[in-house]
Design a protein around this motif. Structure first.
Motif, PDB file in Angstrom:
ATOM      1  N   LEU A   1       0.865  -1.172  -0.015  1.00  0.00           N
ATOM      2  CA  LEU A   1       0.091  -0.077  -0.022  1.00  0.00           C
ATOM      3  C   LEU A   1       0.932   1.175  -0.082  1.00  0.00           C
ATOM      4  O   LEU A   1       0.585   2.202  -0.638  1.00  0.00           O
ATOM      5  CB  LEU A   1      -1.160  -0.142   1.059  1.00  0.00           C
ATOM      6  CG  LEU A   1      -2.124   1.205   1.379  1.00  0.00           C
ATOM      7  CD1 LEU A   1      -2.638   1.078  -0.033  1.00  0.00           C
ATOM      8  CD2 LEU A   1      -2.874   0.923   2.415  1.00  0.00           C
ATOM      9  N   ALA A   2       2.083   1.260   0.749  1.00  0.00           N
ATOM     10  CA  ALA A   2       3.224   2.366   0.406  1.00  0.00           C
ATOM     11  C   ALA A   2       3.503   2.517  -0.933  1.00  0.00           C
ATOM     12  O   ALA A   2       3.599   3.464  -1.257  1.00  0.00           O
ATOM     13  CB  ALA A   2       4.136   2.164   1.683  1.00  0.00           C
ATOM     14  N   CYS A   3       3.751   1.322  -1.418  1.00  0.00           N
ATOM     15  CA  CYS A   3       4.089   1.494  -2.961  1.00  0.00           C
ATOM     16  C   CYS A   3       3.242   2.103  -3.722  1.00  0.00           C
ATOM     17  O   CYS A   3       3.482   3.184  -4.651  1.00  0.00           O
ATOM     18  CB  CYS A   3       4.402   0.107  -3.163  1.00  0.00           C
ATOM     19  SG  CYS A   3       5.396   0.052  -4.877  1.00  0.00           S
ATOM     20  N   ALA A   4       1.872   1.648  -3.531  1.00  0.00           N
ATOM     21  CA  ALA A   4       1.113   2.353  -4.414  1.00  0.00           C
ATOM     22  C   ALA A   4       0.856   3.931  -4.023  1.00  0.00           C
ATOM     23  O   ALA A   4       0.545   4.541  -5.188  1.00  0.00           O
ATOM     24  CB  ALA A   4      -0.239   1.684  -4.059  1.00  0.00           C
ATOM     25  N   THR A   5       0.873   4.245  -2.561  1.00  0.00           N
ATOM     26  CA  THR A   5       0.894   5.598  -2.454  1.00  0.00           C
ATOM     27  C   THR A   5       1.913   6.489  -3.083  1.00  0.00           C
ATOM     28  O   THR A   5       1.701   7.699  -3.126  1.00  0.00           O
ATOM     29  CB  THR A   5       0.794   5.815  -0.723  1.00  0.00           C
ATOM     30  OG1 THR A   5      -0.153   5.149  -0.212  1.00  0.00           O
ATOM     31  CG2 THR A   5       0.779   7.220  -0.558  1.00  0.00           C
ATOM     32  N   ALA A   6       3.105   5.886  -3.096  1.00  0.00           N
ATOM     33  CA  ALA A   6       4.479   6.509  -3.793  1.00  0.00           C
ATOM     34  C   ALA A   6       3.844   6.697  -5.221  1.00  0.00           C
ATOM     35  O   ALA A   6       4.244   7.874  -5.711  1.00  0.00           O
ATOM     36  CB  ALA A   6       5.529   5.614  -3.503  1.00  0.00           C
ATOM     37  N   ALA A   7       3.327   5.752  -5.667  1.00  0.00           N
ATOM     38  CA  ALA A   7       3.036   6.086  -7.210  1.00  0.00           C
ATOM     39  C   ALA A   7       2.015   7.176  -7.499  1.00  0.00           C
ATOM     40  O   ALA A   7       2.230   8.045  -8.147  1.00  0.00           O
ATOM     41  CB  ALA A   7       2.373   4.581  -7.668  1.00  0.00           C
TER      42      ALA A   7
END
Length: 291
Positions: free
Chosen positions: A211-217
């Motif tokens: 989810l943190a990865c998606a937020t970074a995107a």
């Protein structure tokens, strides 16, 4: 400009824009060594690591530097890598999912990566276990290397002992011996999602790295899509549901996603019996049908 000078500049506590400005001033190596002080040992270590030619370095502003990554507000000044770096013509797709998927999530990651790669996508993943590892198995089975962004230095045991990475293009924004610690994992997420034109989220619990990865995107201005099958688990799909609530679109299969992106979907994945399948992941067998 000499490699030693660029590496020395990369070690200075400056923003990438400030480092690029310093490059244009053409500083001498002795002047940089004086600024580095005791940190000059880190420079010698990087030069030693690169001396055998197995790994290479690319710096911000060079033609080899990935154009998508350069769009970040403060992109990494230095990338160390093995294999190749992404090309402007690549259809870069970042895949992220939990490190602890269930059986459905692991198979979903493998199957999606297999079909996307067969259709010409250049997958961007990480060296983490779970969903990303399943995707790497698909790339290995298909013979497409993909791009793996690491959360540690290329000389660490974490990277060197991962046999899957010998078949991939491996990228690290860190020094060779840097170990994986939480802030480097977060920095890796920023780099991997910035590399891709689009990010696909598989199983992602709340408060997870996926989810943190998606937020970074989203922070990088990338489109984020959520796979519908990843939402079936009550806990492993909570992060995906949160993204959908934020307005991220869902898709049911690669062909639907490709239609949204105007990418090729001429190769279709079929789950089949073992008698006529070329690809296997766990108990599931797959074949690819070409138009």
């Amino acid at each position: 400009m000499k490699l030693s000078v660029l590496l020395a500049i990369s070690l200075l506590r400056l923003s990438t824009a400030e480092k690029l400005h310093l490059v244009r001033q053409d500083p001498s190596l002795p002047s940089l060594l004086r600024r580095l002080g005791n940190d000059r040992t880190r420079l010698h270590r990087m030069l030693s690591f690169l001396s055998d030619g197995k790994a290479k370095a690319c710096f911000f502003g060079m033609s080899c530097y990935p154009a998508t990554l350069a769009q970040l507000e403060n992109p990494p000044f230095r990338l160390l890598y093995t294999g190749e770096l992404p090309q402007p013509s690549d259809h870069l797709l970042t895949l992220c999912g939990t490190r602890y998927p269930d059986g459905l999530g692991s198979r979903l990651s493998y199957a999606f990566a297999l079909e996307a790669s067969a259709n010409g996508c250049a997958l961007v993943t990480s060296n983490s276990r779970g969903s990303d590892r399943a995707a790497l198995y698909a790339c290995l089975d298909l013979g497409t290397p993909g791009y793996v962004v690491c959360d540690a230095g290329l000389a660490t045991k974490r990277i060197q002992a991962n046999s899957l990475l010998t078949h991939a293009n491996v990228i690290s924004p860190f020094e060779p011996d840097d170990q994986a610690i939480p802030f480097r994992c977060l920095a890796r997420n920023v780099v991997s999602t910035a590399l891709g034109f689009v990010t696909v989220v598989l199983q992602a619990p709340l408060h997870s790295g996926a989810l943190a990865c998606a937020t970074a995107a989203l922070d990088a201005g990338r489109d984020v899509y959520v796979h519908e099958q990843a939402l079936q688990s009550p806990t492993l799909g909570e992060g995906g549901l949160a993204l959908v609530g934020m307005g991220c679109p869902t898709f049911s299969c690669y062909a639907e996603l490709a239609c949204s992106l105007d990418w090729s979907s001429s190769v279709q994945l079929r789950q089949t019996s073992s008698s006529d399948a070329l690809y296997r992941f766990g108990s599931a067998w797959y074949s690819l049908e070409y138009d």
